[in-house]
Design an enzyme around this catalytic site. Structure first.
Site, PDB file in Angstrom:
ATOM      1  N   GLY A 169      47.227  43.398  32.301  1.00 41.74           N
ATOM      2  CA  GLY A 169      47.550  42.893  33.643  1.00 41.74           C
ATOM      3  C   GLY A 169      47.479  43.941  34.734  1.00 41.74           C
ATOM      4  O   GLY A 169      48.173  43.856  35.740  1.00 41.74           O
ATOM      5  N   GLY A 215      40.748  45.182  32.990  1.00 40.14           N
ATOM      6  CA  GLY A 215      39.867  44.401  32.110  1.00 40.14           C
ATOM      7  C   GLY A 215      40.344  44.308  30.670  1.00 40.14           C
ATOM      8  O   GLY A 215      39.533  44.190  29.755  1.00 40.14           O
ATOM      9  N   ASP A 250      34.247  41.346  34.841  1.00 35.22           N
ATOM     10  CA  ASP A 250      35.048  42.121  33.880  1.00 35.22           C
ATOM     11  C   ASP A 250      34.330  42.247  32.544  1.00 35.22           C
ATOM     12  O   ASP A 250      34.259  43.320  31.961  1.00 35.22           O
ATOM     13  CB  ASP A 250      36.416  41.453  33.653  1.00 35.22           C
TER      14      ASP A 250
HETATM   15  C1  MEV Z   1      39.340  40.904  38.437  1.00 34.00           C
HETATM   16  O1  MEV Z   1      39.165  42.075  37.663  1.00 34.00           O
HETATM   17  C2  MEV Z   1      38.280  40.794  39.508  1.00 34.00           C
HETATM   18  C3  MEV Z   1      38.426  39.595  40.436  1.00 34.00           C
HETATM   19  O2  MEV Z   1      37.354  39.691  41.376  1.00 34.00           O
HETATM   20  C4  MEV Z   1      38.351  38.273  39.706  1.00 34.00           C
HETATM   21  C5  MEV Z   1      36.971  37.978  39.119  1.00 34.00           C
HETATM   22  O3  MEV Z   1      36.004  38.550  39.577  1.00 34.00           O
HETATM   23  O4  MEV Z   1      36.931  37.152  38.195  1.00 34.00           O
HETATM   24  C6  MEV Z   1      39.724  39.648  41.218  1.00 34.00           C
END
Ligand code: MEV
Length: 316
Positions: free
Chosen positions: A103, A107, A152
């Site tokens: 969290g 990733g 990610d």
């Molecule tokens: C999360 O690591 C990145 C975001 O842009 C969400 C996504 O791209 O799925 C916040």
């Protein structure tokens, strides 16, 4: 005692860092992400007596059928991978260990799914192609994030910096000179799912305001790509600062992250911003050299960071 000989296979995946373009990437804008190899997930798969699949992880230990709801994506990823492999009858012990804090926008959910699929394919001596890996990881990511852009999973499975845009071929990013970064963990779990949703909700109410920030973030990503290729660290730093401002306007920063970003800048960072979903999680700071990196890391700990890492993106 096992009647069949013990077989062990390992799958690994590293963390990722979004340099620029988080959130705007959900709206089709480009983003740049780096593999962050210092922290990783390791999945060890072994055969056991019987037909059960036993999961052992820091959060849950027991049969796959009783996996807690928040780990549903992991359970599903195992079952789907075994389906693709057309294997389901043998008993398996699957151990997940990870040095990626969960969290924190690093990733961890994508890395767990990648390491799981790699570990299971290795256990059954099967070659794994990207076209088999990605749909399995994407499924697991949907449990974790709702509507992930996909950045990610691509970044956590890539060995090099990437230029990512939804529905487009992933491109490599030219790095004209080494760039040094400090990453600081706020120690607070961010909720990417709700951060993404909060922007979506605002977008529905006030599309112009949100669109302005999203467009600017997309433009900044393009400028950062050019500055990386030119080895221009001052320019990259400046653009990172501007990106943080836009992410703040979008409502995904918070006081704790702003304090860390400001501490890094005051200690001499060329630029600093949140990385990942925000609202907790991590920030990254660009520094001129490793010596300054140490100074910035110390300042970040003073400002409340739970832990810091330093890393360098090599010229490529
Ligand atoms: C999360 O690591 C990145 C975001 O842009 C969400 C996504 O791209 O799925 C916040």
């Amino acid at each position: 005692m096992l009647e069949t000989p013990q077989k062990v296979a390992v799958g690994r995946a590293h963390s990722k860092l979004i340099l620029i373009g988080e959130h705007s990437v959900v709206y089709g804008k480009p983003a740049i992400a780096f593999p962050f190899k210092q922290i990783e997930v390791k999945v060890t798969v072994k055969n056991i007596e019987g037909n059960a699949i036993q999961i052992e992880s820091p959060f849950y230990k027991g049969p796959i059928e009783l996996i807690p709801e928040k780990m549903e994506g992991i359970g599903d990823c195992v079952i789907q991978t075994l389906k693709v492999l057309e294997k389901r009858s043998s008993g398996l012990h699957i151990q997940i260990t990870s040095s990626i804090p969960i969290g924190r926008g690093l990733g961890s959910s994508a890395a767990i799914a990648i390491a799981l699929v790699r570990g299971l394919f290795a256990f059954f001596n099967q070659e794994l192609s990207d076209s088999q890996l990605m749909p399995l990881v994407e499924r697991a990511e949907k449990f974790a994030h709702g509507t992930p852009s996909g950045i990610d999973m691509i970044a956590a499975s890539s060995a090099n910096p990437i230029w990512f845009q939804k529905q487009q071929e992933v491109e490599s990013v030219k790095i004209g000179a080494p760039f040094h970064f400090v990453v600081a963990d706020s120690g607070r779990i961010g909720d990417t799912y709700s951060a993404v949703k909060s922007i979506r909700d605002k977008y529905e109410m006030k599309p112009e305001k949100i669109e302005e920030s999203i467009t600017l973030l997309g433009q900044l990503a393009k400028e950062v790509r050019l500055a990386l290729a030119a080895g221009d660290s001052k320019k990259v730093g400046d653009k990172l600062n501007q990106a943080h401002q836009q992410l703040d306007l979008l409502g995904v920063s918070d006081q704790g992250l702003d304090d860390l970003v400001n501490a890094a800048r005051t200690a001499g960072a060329l630029g600093a911003k949140l990385t990942g979903g925000g609202r907790g999680g991590c920030i990254l700071a660009l520094v001129e050299n490793e010596k300054l990196g140490k100074k910035v890391a110390d300042a970040l700990v003073q400002a409340g960071a739970a832990q810091t890492w330093q890393f360098t993106i090599a010229k490529c």
